[in-house]
Write a protein that holds these residues in place. Structure first.
Motif, PDB file in Angstrom:
ATOM      1  N   ASN A  63      -4.957  -2.311   2.026  1.00 25.01           N
ATOM      2  CA  ASN A  63      -3.890  -3.172   1.516  1.00 25.01           C
ATOM      3  C   ASN A  63      -4.095  -3.550   0.053  1.00 25.01           C
ATOM      4  O   ASN A  63      -3.198  -4.120  -0.568  1.00 25.01           O
ATOM      5  CB  ASN A  63      -3.795  -4.455   2.354  1.00 25.01           C
ATOM      6  CG  ASN A  63      -3.232  -4.197   3.739  1.00 25.01           C
ATOM      7  OD1 ASN A  63      -2.297  -3.407   3.901  1.00 25.01           O
ATOM      8  ND2 ASN A  63      -3.794  -4.848   4.746  1.00 25.01           N
ATOM      9  N   TYR A 209       9.620   1.939   7.159  1.00 28.43           N
ATOM     10  CA  TYR A 209      10.341   0.718   7.522  1.00 28.43           C
ATOM     11  C   TYR A 209      11.231   0.936   8.736  1.00 28.43           C
ATOM     12  O   TYR A 209      11.484   0.019   9.509  1.00 28.43           O
ATOM     13  CB  TYR A 209      11.191   0.231   6.338  1.00 28.43           C
ATOM     14  CG  TYR A 209      10.349  -0.270   5.199  1.00 28.43           C
ATOM     15  CD1 TYR A 209       9.955  -1.601   5.123  1.00 28.43           C
ATOM     16  CD2 TYR A 209       9.910   0.604   4.206  1.00 28.43           C
ATOM     17  CE1 TYR A 209       9.153  -2.053   4.091  1.00 28.43           C
ATOM     18  CE2 TYR A 209       9.103   0.159   3.171  1.00 28.43           C
ATOM     19  CZ  TYR A 209       8.727  -1.175   3.123  1.00 28.43           C
ATOM     20  OH  TYR A 209       7.927  -1.604   2.098  1.00 28.43           O
ATOM     21  N   GLY A 251      10.562   1.149  -0.728  1.00 22.42           N
ATOM     22  CA  GLY A 251      10.192  -0.193  -1.153  1.00 22.42           C
ATOM     23  C   GLY A 251       9.018  -0.310  -2.088  1.00 22.42           C
ATOM     24  O   GLY A 251       8.333  -1.328  -2.100  1.00 22.42           O
ATOM     25  N   ARG A 286       2.469   0.569  -5.362  1.00 22.27           N
ATOM     26  CA  ARG A 286       2.858  -0.602  -4.568  1.00 22.27           C
ATOM     27  C   ARG A 286       2.917  -1.868  -5.402  1.00 22.27           C
ATOM     28  O   ARG A 286       3.668  -2.796  -5.075  1.00 22.27           O
ATOM     29  CB  ARG A 286       1.869  -0.794  -3.405  1.00 22.27           C
ATOM     30  CG  ARG A 286       1.975   0.235  -2.306  1.00 22.27           C
ATOM     31  CD  ARG A 286       0.954  -0.016  -1.204  1.00 22.27           C
ATOM     32  NE  ARG A 286      -0.411   0.220  -1.670  1.00 22.27           N
ATOM     33  CZ  ARG A 286      -1.492   0.043  -0.920  1.00 22.27           C
ATOM     34  NH1 ARG A 286      -1.376  -0.410   0.316  1.00 22.27           N
ATOM     35  NH2 ARG A 286      -2.697   0.296  -1.406  1.00 22.27           N
ATOM     36  N   TYR A 287       2.114  -1.914  -6.459  1.00 20.83           N
ATOM     37  CA  TYR A 287       2.012  -3.127  -7.264  1.00 20.83           C
ATOM     38  C   TYR A 287       2.247  -2.777  -8.732  1.00 20.83           C
ATOM     39  O   TYR A 287       1.713  -1.781  -9.237  1.00 20.83           O
ATOM     40  CB  TYR A 287       0.636  -3.770  -7.072  1.00 20.83           C
ATOM     41  CG  TYR A 287       0.284  -3.949  -5.612  1.00 20.83           C
ATOM     42  CD1 TYR A 287       0.882  -4.937  -4.844  1.00 20.83           C
ATOM     43  CD2 TYR A 287      -0.633  -3.097  -4.985  1.00 20.83           C
ATOM     44  CE1 TYR A 287       0.583  -5.089  -3.490  1.00 20.83           C
ATOM     45  CE2 TYR A 287      -0.943  -3.231  -3.641  1.00 20.83           C
ATOM     46  CZ  TYR A 287      -0.330  -4.237  -2.893  1.00 20.83           C
ATOM     47  OH  TYR A 287      -0.626  -4.369  -1.558  1.00 20.83           O
ATOM     48  N   GLY A 493      12.487  -6.644  -2.424  1.00 22.93           N
ATOM     49  CA  GLY A 493      12.484  -7.208  -1.076  1.00 22.93           C
ATOM     50  C   GLY A 493      13.229  -6.348  -0.077  1.00 22.93           C
ATOM     51  O   GLY A 493      13.525  -5.172  -0.325  1.00 22.93           O
ATOM     52  N   LEU A 494      13.540  -6.940   1.062  1.00 19.02           N
ATOM     53  CA  LEU A 494      14.196  -6.232   2.153  1.00 19.02           C
ATOM     54  C   LEU A 494      15.526  -6.894   2.504  1.00 19.02           C
ATOM     55  O   LEU A 494      15.674  -8.112   2.406  1.00 19.02           O
ATOM     56  CB  LEU A 494      13.311  -6.219   3.407  1.00 19.02           C
ATOM     57  CG  LEU A 494      11.871  -5.709   3.285  1.00 19.02           C
ATOM     58  CD1 LEU A 494      11.177  -5.804   4.637  1.00 19.02           C
ATOM     59  CD2 LEU A 494      11.832  -4.281   2.761  1.00 19.02           C
ATOM     60  N   PRO A 499      14.306  -1.669   2.398  1.00 23.48           N
ATOM     61  CA  PRO A 499      14.079  -2.030   1.000  1.00 23.48           C
ATOM     62  C   PRO A 499      15.346  -1.946   0.149  1.00 23.48           C
ATOM     63  O   PRO A 499      16.209  -1.084   0.354  1.00 23.48           O
ATOM     64  CB  PRO A 499      13.058  -0.995   0.529  1.00 23.48           C
ATOM     65  CG  PRO A 499      12.400  -0.485   1.769  1.00 23.48           C
ATOM     66  CD  PRO A 499      13.472  -0.511   2.799  1.00 23.48           C
ATOM     67  N   GLU A 522       8.821  -8.613  -9.947  1.00 22.76           N
ATOM     68  CA  GLU A 522       7.872  -8.671  -8.830  1.00 22.76           C
ATOM     69  C   GLU A 522       7.454 -10.114  -8.578  1.00 22.76           C
ATOM     70  O   GLU A 522       7.396 -10.572  -7.431  1.00 22.76           O
ATOM     71  CB  GLU A 522       6.658  -7.808  -9.136  1.00 22.76           C
ATOM     72  CG  GLU A 522       5.583  -7.806  -8.055  1.00 22.76           C
ATOM     73  CD  GLU A 522       4.354  -7.013  -8.455  1.00 22.76           C
ATOM     74  OE1 GLU A 522       3.883  -6.187  -7.650  1.00 22.76           O
ATOM     75  OE2 GLU A 522       3.860  -7.206  -9.593  1.00 22.76           O
ATOM     76  N   GLY A 526       9.080 -10.943  -5.200  1.00 23.50           N
ATOM     77  CA  GLY A 526       8.095 -10.546  -4.203  1.00 23.50           C
ATOM     78  C   GLY A 526       7.654  -9.106  -4.241  1.00 23.50           C
ATOM     79  O   GLY A 526       6.628  -8.748  -3.664  1.00 23.50           O
ATOM     80  N   PHE A 528       6.809  -5.371  -3.530  1.00 17.05           N
ATOM     81  CA  PHE A 528       6.545  -4.586  -2.324  1.00 17.05           C
ATOM     82  C   PHE A 528       6.303  -5.486  -1.118  1.00 17.05           C
ATOM     83  O   PHE A 528       5.501  -6.415  -1.165  1.00 17.05           O
ATOM     84  CB  PHE A 528       5.328  -3.694  -2.570  1.00 17.05           C
ATOM     85  CG  PHE A 528       4.770  -3.038  -1.334  1.00 17.05           C
ATOM     86  CD1 PHE A 528       5.483  -2.064  -0.660  1.00 17.05           C
ATOM     87  CD2 PHE A 528       3.516  -3.394  -0.849  1.00 17.05           C
ATOM     88  CE1 PHE A 528       4.968  -1.450   0.473  1.00 17.05           C
ATOM     89  CE2 PHE A 528       2.992  -2.787   0.280  1.00 17.05           C
ATOM     90  CZ  PHE A 528       3.714  -1.813   0.954  1.00 17.05           C
ATOM     91  N   VAL A 529       6.995  -5.192  -0.024  1.00 18.64           N
ATOM     92  CA  VAL A 529       6.810  -5.886   1.251  1.00 18.64           C
ATOM     93  C   VAL A 529       6.325  -4.853   2.259  1.00 18.64           C
ATOM     94  O   VAL A 529       7.043  -3.895   2.562  1.00 18.64           O
ATOM     95  CB  VAL A 529       8.126  -6.523   1.752  1.00 18.64           C
ATOM     96  CG1 VAL A 529       7.898  -7.215   3.087  1.00 18.64           C
ATOM     97  CG2 VAL A 529       8.688  -7.486   0.721  1.00 18.64           C
TER      98      VAL A 529
END
Length: 535
Positions: A63, A209, A251, A286-287, A493-494, A499, A522, A526, A528-529
């Motif tokens: 993660n 997802y 996403g 992802r970030y 977000g979702l 996404p 970001e 938020g 990446f979820v």
């Protein structure tokens, strides 16, 4: 007999004609909107109750961001073998569900990780070596259409089934030289030419997802695997949205850099000497914090041109936006996408010294014609020959007949590409003038201290194969390949479990502005979820 003379007809008042065209277009969009909903209902009926949820990773190491893991290896808080093993284990957990990784080098990767750990332990790797190898001991993956020595290199073509690369693509070599450890290669569409990743060699890749949904293409396997925490660093290529379409649907962040800064040798058939190409090697992450350090590795000696370490004051940025390019080939935007876009605009309205300004240029509505034209200008490429592994040229009508009778080697998307190849192409002068005009209009507006917020898609990821019925929605991405501007796909977000996001565009060589805005969004929304529960 006297000749009857008729009075010259008076032209219809221009404003009335404009009103008529506007009305016709509104009716067309209304019908298209509900047709898209009907398509989703029909596909949803067949995919009902087929969704397979992902479980949380057994090892929380996966993660963490690539930059965080690199720091922990550098400070001996973690060993490279631990990190590599964690991602291999995660791939084994999710790949039976997602079908993202199509070839691997797990044993070799672990051996490379152990060697690095030994060098760190006996101090043969000095502190300065870490600066030269910022991702020492960190696992990465890339798409199967890019050369990785010893890995599958088929481009999803049956004629190349079993073919292995004997060398590394230049950008793969750059990541390896930066300390990265390649775990394997991931799924793509045939010859990268579609917005969903499936082919007769490997099958279809599924969205983490919602496994009944599209992952995008052509870097679809990469984005799916990354979102599922199966890799730390994900590298793709982008000629018509190939990094950003999958990044949107899965996403994550997808950055298409300024053109001609990253070597392309080893990307499908490319030798790296091609000029004026739209293809770019890109970063999927992802970030947002990961984009710049990965990009530095890929641009290598060209890093100074981008001034990636130069600070950006987002409050003083000039922000522009275009909510709808009015492209008649693109589906109407749904409410979840409109509200997502509006949320980003409103955020910068409250943040920036100067409120965001809306722009509108006619050139955006020609995305289909422009991208098709510039694809015909791609050097050293010939679709009909390339799709046959350059053994001979395909005969489209024969391949279409074979497909319809169930005897062909090609997917429905490749058949559509055959059809598209047979359709007329825009005239050279018009295409070049229109492209140049649109590019100048944008540059004159945003300058070198501004960004443009631009929509990503009319709606979130649709069901598998539904893209066949909406073949031109990728225009929202491909226009930036035509114009060769840097652009970042930003997750926001979702909505309804899927996404959503927007694109952020800047002038050439101003990638740092895209990335700075990505970080800001970001922080606000938020980013990446994960598609699985966090424990």
């Amino acid at each position: 007999m006297a000749q009857v003379k008729f009075k010259d007809a008076k032209p219809m008042n221009k404003s009335i004609w404009d009103d008529v065209k506007t009305c016709i277009f509104a009716i067309f969009l209304f019908i298209r909107y509900y047709l898209d909903l009907l398509i989703d209902k029909v596909f949803g009926f067949f995919y009902n109750n087929l969704k397979v949820p992902l479980t949380s990773p057994k090892n929380p190491i996966v993660n963490q961001s690539a930059t965080t893991l690199a720091k922990k290896i550098r400070t001996k808080e973690l060993k490279s073998e631990e990190v590599v093993q964690a991602f291999i284990d995660r791939i084994k957990e999710v790949n039976p569900i997602l079908n993202a990784v199509v070839d691997n080098r797990f044993e070799e990767a672990l051996e490379e990780a152990r060697h690095i750990d030994k060098q760190i332990a006996d101090a043969s790797i000095k502190e300065a070596d870490f600066d030269k190898k910022p991702f020492l001991g960190i696992p990465f993956t890339t798409k199967e259409s890019s050369a990785v020595k010893g890995q599958a290199f088929t481009f999803g073509l049956i004629r190349r089934k079993g073919f292995k690369s004997e060398f590394d693509a230049d950008y793969v070599a750059l990541m390896k030289n930066a300390g990265g450890i390649c775990l394997g290669v991931t799924n793509i569409p045939q010859l990268n030419m579609w917005q969903e990743s499936y082919n007769p060699v490997y099958g279809i890749t599924r969205n983490p997802y919602d496994t009944t949904r599209n992952v995008g293409g052509s870097s679809g396997g990469e984005s799916s695997l990354l979102a599922a925490a199966g890799t730390a660093i994900s590298l793709g290529t982008d000629i018509g949205g190939s990094c950003r379409i999958p990044a949107f649907m899965c996403g994550v962040f997808g950055h298409k850099p300024t053109s001609h800064l990253i070597p392309t040798k080893g990307v499908t058939y490319r030798n790296g000497k091609e000029e004026e190409t739209m293809v770019v090697v890109g970063v999927i992450a992802r970030y947002a914090e990961e984009i710049t350090p990965i990009l530095k590795v890929l641009v290598s000696d060209n890093a100074e041109k981008l001034q990636l370490d130069k600070p950006v004051n987002t409050k003083s940025l000039k922000v522009y936006y275009l909510a709808d390019p009015k492209d008649p080939f693109v589906s109407p935007f749904r409410e979840e996408m409109k509200s997502t876009f509006a949320g980003a605009v409103n955020y910068f309205n409250g943040l920036c010294d100067t409120p965001p300004k809306e722009i509108a240029f006619d050139g955006f509505k020609y995305g289909t014609k422009l991208w098709k034209y510039w694809m015909t200008q791609e050097p050293n490429t010939n679709f009909k020959r390339d799709i046959m592994n350059r053994e001979r040229e395909a005969q489209p009508w024969i391949e279409i007949f074979k497909f319809l009778t169930g005897r062909g080697d090609f997917t429905a998307s490749t058949i559509l590409n055959f059809v598209n190849d047979m359709l007329p192409t825009a005239k050279d002068d018009w295409a070049r003038e229109t492209t140049e005009k649109l590019s100048k209009q944008i540059l004159d507006t945003i300058g070198e201290d501004g960004v443009l917020l631009y929509p990503s898609a009319p709606f979130p990821a649709s069901y598998h194969y539904a893209s066949i019925l909406r073949p031109w929605n990728f225009n929202l991405f491909s226009i930036w390949n035509v114009l060769q501007f840097p652009v970042t796909q930003v997750p926001m977000g979702l909505r309804y479990g899927l996404p959503v996001g927007i694109q952020v565009v800047a002038a050439p060589n101003q990638d740092r502005l895209c990335i700075a805005v990505s970080k800001e969004l970001e922080k606000a929304f938020g980013g990446f979820v994960p598609p699985y529960p966090l424990e």
